[in-house]
Write a protein that holds these residues in place. Structure first.
Motif, PDB file in Angstrom:
ATOM      1  N   ALA A 139      -8.042 -10.770   9.293  1.00  0.00           N
ATOM      2  CA  ALA A 139      -7.370  -9.523   9.648  1.00  0.00           C
ATOM      3  C   ALA A 139      -6.017  -9.507   8.923  1.00  0.00           C
ATOM      4  O   ALA A 139      -5.405 -10.553   8.698  1.00  0.00           O
ATOM      5  CB  ALA A 139      -7.165  -9.418  11.155  1.00  0.00           C
ATOM      6  N   ALA A 140      -5.584  -8.330   8.543  1.00  0.00           N
ATOM      7  CA  ALA A 140      -4.298  -8.178   7.856  1.00  0.00           C
ATOM      8  C   ALA A 140      -3.667  -6.863   8.294  1.00  0.00           C
ATOM      9  O   ALA A 140      -4.367  -5.942   8.722  1.00  0.00           O
ATOM     10  CB  ALA A 140      -4.491  -8.195   6.341  1.00  0.00           C
ATOM     11  N   ALA A 141      -2.347  -6.799   8.170  1.00  0.00           N
ATOM     12  CA  ALA A 141      -1.640  -5.579   8.555  1.00  0.00           C
ATOM     13  C   ALA A 141      -0.553  -5.261   7.530  1.00  0.00           C
ATOM     14  O   ALA A 141      -0.016  -6.156   6.877  1.00  0.00           O
ATOM     15  CB  ALA A 141      -1.024  -5.742   9.945  1.00  0.00           C
ATOM     16  N   LEU A 185       0.875  -1.168   0.000  1.00  0.00           N
ATOM     17  CA  LEU A 185       0.000   0.000   0.000  1.00  0.00           C
ATOM     18  C   LEU A 185       0.914   1.221   0.000  1.00  0.00           C
ATOM     19  O   LEU A 185       1.174   1.806   1.042  1.00  0.00           O
ATOM     20  CB  LEU A 185      -0.895   0.018   1.250  1.00  0.00           C
ATOM     21  N   ASP A 186       1.461   1.533  -1.148  1.00  0.00           N
ATOM     22  CA  ASP A 186       2.430   2.612  -1.281  1.00  0.00           C
ATOM     23  C   ASP A 186       3.657   2.268  -0.436  1.00  0.00           C
ATOM     24  O   ASP A 186       4.320   1.296  -0.727  1.00  0.00           O
ATOM     25  CB  ASP A 186       1.787   3.946  -0.890  1.00  0.00           C
ATOM     26  N   ASP A 187       3.936   3.015   0.630  1.00  0.00           N
ATOM     27  CA  ASP A 187       5.117   2.762   1.458  1.00  0.00           C
ATOM     28  C   ASP A 187       4.901   1.658   2.489  1.00  0.00           C
ATOM     29  O   ASP A 187       5.828   1.291   3.204  1.00  0.00           O
ATOM     30  CB  ASP A 187       5.531   4.036   2.202  1.00  0.00           C
ATOM     31  N   TYR A 188       3.699   1.163   2.605  1.00  0.00           N
ATOM     32  CA  TYR A 188       3.383   0.119   3.585  1.00  0.00           C
ATOM     33  C   TYR A 188       3.435  -1.247   2.903  1.00  0.00           C
ATOM     34  O   TYR A 188       2.932  -1.424   1.807  1.00  0.00           O
ATOM     35  CB  TYR A 188       1.988   0.347   4.184  1.00  0.00           C
ATOM     36  N   HIS A 189       4.052  -2.201   3.602  1.00  0.00           N
ATOM     37  CA  HIS A 189       4.227  -3.546   3.051  1.00  0.00           C
ATOM     38  C   HIS A 189       3.543  -4.553   3.963  1.00  0.00           C
ATOM     39  O   HIS A 189       3.562  -4.409   5.189  1.00  0.00           O
ATOM     40  CB  HIS A 189       5.719  -3.864   2.905  1.00  0.00           C
ATOM     41  N   ARG A 190       2.959  -5.560   3.342  1.00  0.00           N
ATOM     42  CA  ARG A 190       2.214  -6.573   4.094  1.00  0.00           C
ATOM     43  C   ARG A 190       3.109  -7.160   5.173  1.00  0.00           C
ATOM     44  O   ARG A 190       4.261  -7.526   4.925  1.00  0.00           O
ATOM     45  CB  ARG A 190       1.733  -7.667   3.134  1.00  0.00           C
ATOM     46  N   ALA A 191       2.580  -7.255   6.372  1.00  0.00           N
ATOM     47  CA  ALA A 191       3.326  -7.778   7.510  1.00  0.00           C
ATOM     48  C   ALA A 191       2.720  -9.103   7.942  1.00  0.00           C
ATOM     49  O   ALA A 191       1.501  -9.290   7.882  1.00  0.00           O
ATOM     50  CB  ALA A 191       3.274  -6.782   8.667  1.00  0.00           C
ATOM     51  N   GLU A 192       3.573  -9.996   8.365  1.00  0.00           N
ATOM     52  CA  GLU A 192       3.110 -11.280   8.886  1.00  0.00           C
ATOM     53  C   GLU A 192       2.477 -11.030  10.250  1.00  0.00           C
ATOM     54  O   GLU A 192       3.016 -10.297  11.079  1.00  0.00           O
ATOM     55  CB  GLU A 192       4.305 -12.225   9.023  1.00  0.00           C
ATOM     56  N   ALA A 193       1.318 -11.638  10.481  1.00  0.00           N
ATOM     57  CA  ALA A 193       0.629 -11.482  11.757  1.00  0.00           C
ATOM     58  C   ALA A 193       1.148 -12.501  12.762  1.00  0.00           C
ATOM     59  O   ALA A 193       1.354 -13.663  12.438  1.00  0.00           O
ATOM     60  CB  ALA A 193      -0.873 -11.642  11.569  1.00  0.00           C
ATOM     61  N   MET A 194       1.356 -12.028  13.974  1.00  0.00           N
ATOM     62  CA  MET A 194       1.819 -12.884  15.055  1.00  0.00           C
ATOM     63  C   MET A 194       0.672 -13.801  15.493  1.00  0.00           C
ATOM     64  O   MET A 194      -0.485 -13.376  15.559  1.00  0.00           O
ATOM     65  CB  MET A 194       2.272 -12.000  16.222  1.00  0.00           C
ATOM     66  N   ALA A 195       0.989 -15.052  15.779  1.00  0.00           N
ATOM     67  CA  ALA A 195      -0.023 -16.003  16.230  1.00  0.00           C
ATOM     68  C   ALA A 195      -0.389 -15.704  17.683  1.00  0.00           C
ATOM     69  O   ALA A 195       0.461 -15.287  18.452  1.00  0.00           O
ATOM     70  CB  ALA A 195       0.508 -17.426  16.085  1.00  0.00           C
ATOM     71  N   PRO A 196      -1.602 -15.867  18.053  1.00  0.00           N
ATOM     72  CA  PRO A 196      -2.747 -16.236  17.220  1.00  0.00           C
ATOM     73  C   PRO A 196      -3.310 -14.993  16.523  1.00  0.00           C
ATOM     74  O   PRO A 196      -3.673 -14.029  17.166  1.00  0.00           O
ATOM     75  CB  PRO A 196      -3.747 -16.790  18.224  1.00  0.00           C
ATOM     76  N   ALA A 197      -3.362 -15.045  15.225  1.00  0.00           N
ATOM     77  CA  ALA A 197      -3.860 -13.920  14.434  1.00  0.00           C
ATOM     78  C   ALA A 197      -5.380 -13.991  14.348  1.00  0.00           C
ATOM     79  O   ALA A 197      -5.939 -15.062  14.150  1.00  0.00           O
ATOM     80  CB  ALA A 197      -3.267 -13.960  13.038  1.00  0.00           C
ATOM     81  N   PRO A 198      -6.036 -12.850  14.488  1.00  0.00           N
ATOM     82  CA  PRO A 198      -7.496 -12.859  14.330  1.00  0.00           C
ATOM     83  C   PRO A 198      -7.877 -13.273  12.903  1.00  0.00           C
ATOM     84  O   PRO A 198      -7.161 -12.968  11.950  1.00  0.00           O
ATOM     85  CB  PRO A 198      -7.895 -11.402  14.588  1.00  0.00           C
ATOM     86  N   ALA A 199      -8.996 -13.949  12.774  1.00  0.00           N
ATOM     87  CA  ALA A 199      -9.479 -14.363  11.450  1.00  0.00           C
ATOM     88  C   ALA A 199      -9.798 -13.126  10.619  1.00  0.00           C
ATOM     89  O   ALA A 199     -10.292 -12.121  11.143  1.00  0.00           O
ATOM     90  CB  ALA A 199     -10.713 -15.241  11.594  1.00  0.00           C
TER      91      ALA A 199
END
Length: 191
Positions: A98-100, A82-96
């Motif tokens: 959801a993305a960051a 998302l422009d300067d933002y890059h998909r990050a891996e979610a720490m477990a337990p990740a909510p269903a």
């Protein structure tokens, strides 16, 4: 008149033959090489290694429709950047559903949650903002703003840190529009 004794013209002995470049060139080349090595070592010593991005924590929030087909479709089309933002891996337990996204390790996140409940303040008199064919309801906060897509089969929340600019909501609006059909918004009663 007498002529001085003439002697044949003597020329100085030519410089002895050399097997390599002149000494000045060798000294300059060695000095340049030493300076280059010192410069590389100085830069390497002062440069910090970029931290390796690790998993990020996404706070759990009630999302009763997170396992819906609409949310699964949205999660499948989310962009990696998302422009300067890059998909990050979610720490477990990740909510269903959801993305960051993060612009650098340790910075504030852009967080998307699909399948949340209708926001309490979303009433028939609430102002909406259209972004790329998606209607968003704004929930202001301290240092961040949450936008909720209200014209899809499920509610989608997008939390943006202050200063993130318009690109994240524009790109995610396109993903929402691609993954889910538009529906008539269903606000709560006027308060």
């Amino acid at each position: 008149m007498t002529e001085p004794d003439s002697q044949p013209d003597q020329q100085p002995d030519p410089e002895p033959a050399s097997d390599g470049p002149p000494r000045r060139v060798l000294v300059a080349a060695v000095a340049l090489a030493v300076a280059a090595v010192v410069a590389v070592l100085a830069v390497a010593a002062t440069r910090e290694a970029a931290p390796v991005p690790g998993p990020v924590a996404i706070a759990a929030a009630p999302a009763p429709q997170a396992d819906s087909d609409a949310c699964k479709a949205l999660m499948a089309v989310l962009p990696d950047d998302l422009d300067d933002y890059h998909r990050a891996e979610a720490m477990a337990p990740a909510p269903a559903s959801a993305a960051a996204w993060q612009n650098e390790p340790g910075s504030d996140l852009v967080v998307l949650r699909c399948g949340i409940g209708r926001p309490d303040d979303f009433s028939a008199s609430a102002p909406l903002q259209a972004v790329d064919d998606v209607l968003w309801f704004r929930i202001p906060g301290v240092d961040r703003t949450t936008w909720v897509a209200v014209d899809r089969p499920v509610y989608v929340a997008l939390t943006l840190p202050e200063g993130s600019g318009p690109t994240p909501i524009q790109l995610l609006s396109r993903a929402v529009a691609k993954a889910m059909p538009a529906v008539v918004p269903d606000p709560g009663p006027v308060r």
